[in-house]
Design an enzyme around this catalytic site. Sequence first.
Site, PDB file in Angstrom:
ATOM      1  CG  HIS A  72     114.005 -26.900  15.871  1.00 48.52           C
ATOM      2  ND1 HIS A  72     114.497 -25.850  16.058  1.00 48.52           N
ATOM      3  CD2 HIS A  72     112.774 -26.842  15.349  1.00 48.52           C
ATOM      4  CE1 HIS A  72     113.601 -24.688  16.085  1.00 48.52           C
ATOM      5  NE2 HIS A  72     112.550 -25.451  15.218  1.00 48.52           N
ATOM      6  CG  HIS A  87     110.505 -27.255  11.396  1.00 50.08           C
ATOM      7  ND1 HIS A  87     110.133 -28.565  12.218  1.00 50.08           N
ATOM      8  CD2 HIS A  87     110.861 -26.239  12.171  1.00 50.08           C
ATOM      9  CE1 HIS A  87     109.901 -27.890  13.347  1.00 50.08           C
ATOM     10  NE2 HIS A  87     110.014 -26.406  13.300  1.00 50.08           N
TER      11      HIS A  87
END
Length: 164
Positions: A72, A87
Amino acid sequence: MFGSLKKLFGGEEQAEKIIAAPVSGKAVPMSEVSDPTFSQEILGKGAAIIPSEGKIVAPADGLVTMVFDTKHALSVQTESGAELIIHIGLDTVQLKGQYFEAHVKAGDKVKKGDLLLEFDMDKIKEAGYDVITPVIVCNTPEFPKMECLSGMDVKAGETTIIKL
């Protein structure tokens, strides 16, 4: 001799240090991210992007320094010296890698525009997660004149979102 004089007096042109959008979408100020770690710029200054597609590309030439096991997020050390974290989404670590596919690993050299990660935006949203994507310069103090751009549509690998 003249080259060193130009350098001494600031006459030598320097390439502008920029960070491009790693994902296409709409760039927004970090203050609009609903997670205080990002909105209060605890990790560093940057910009966030509300993605329109699920592809993350290299925002500058550099070296991938880390890809989280959950895929992620990743970090890139750019050739201009910026230490970036990209992110994807908020709390998406809880998906444990589901709906994410990494195309790079730590130690890979990348060129601006190279595909780094893909993610299934629709499935992540269906699972109840926000896909807003903060782009953070972790070593912000090294760039006192840094400017973060937002309020516009951006194209991955092309539109500048941070000027160092």
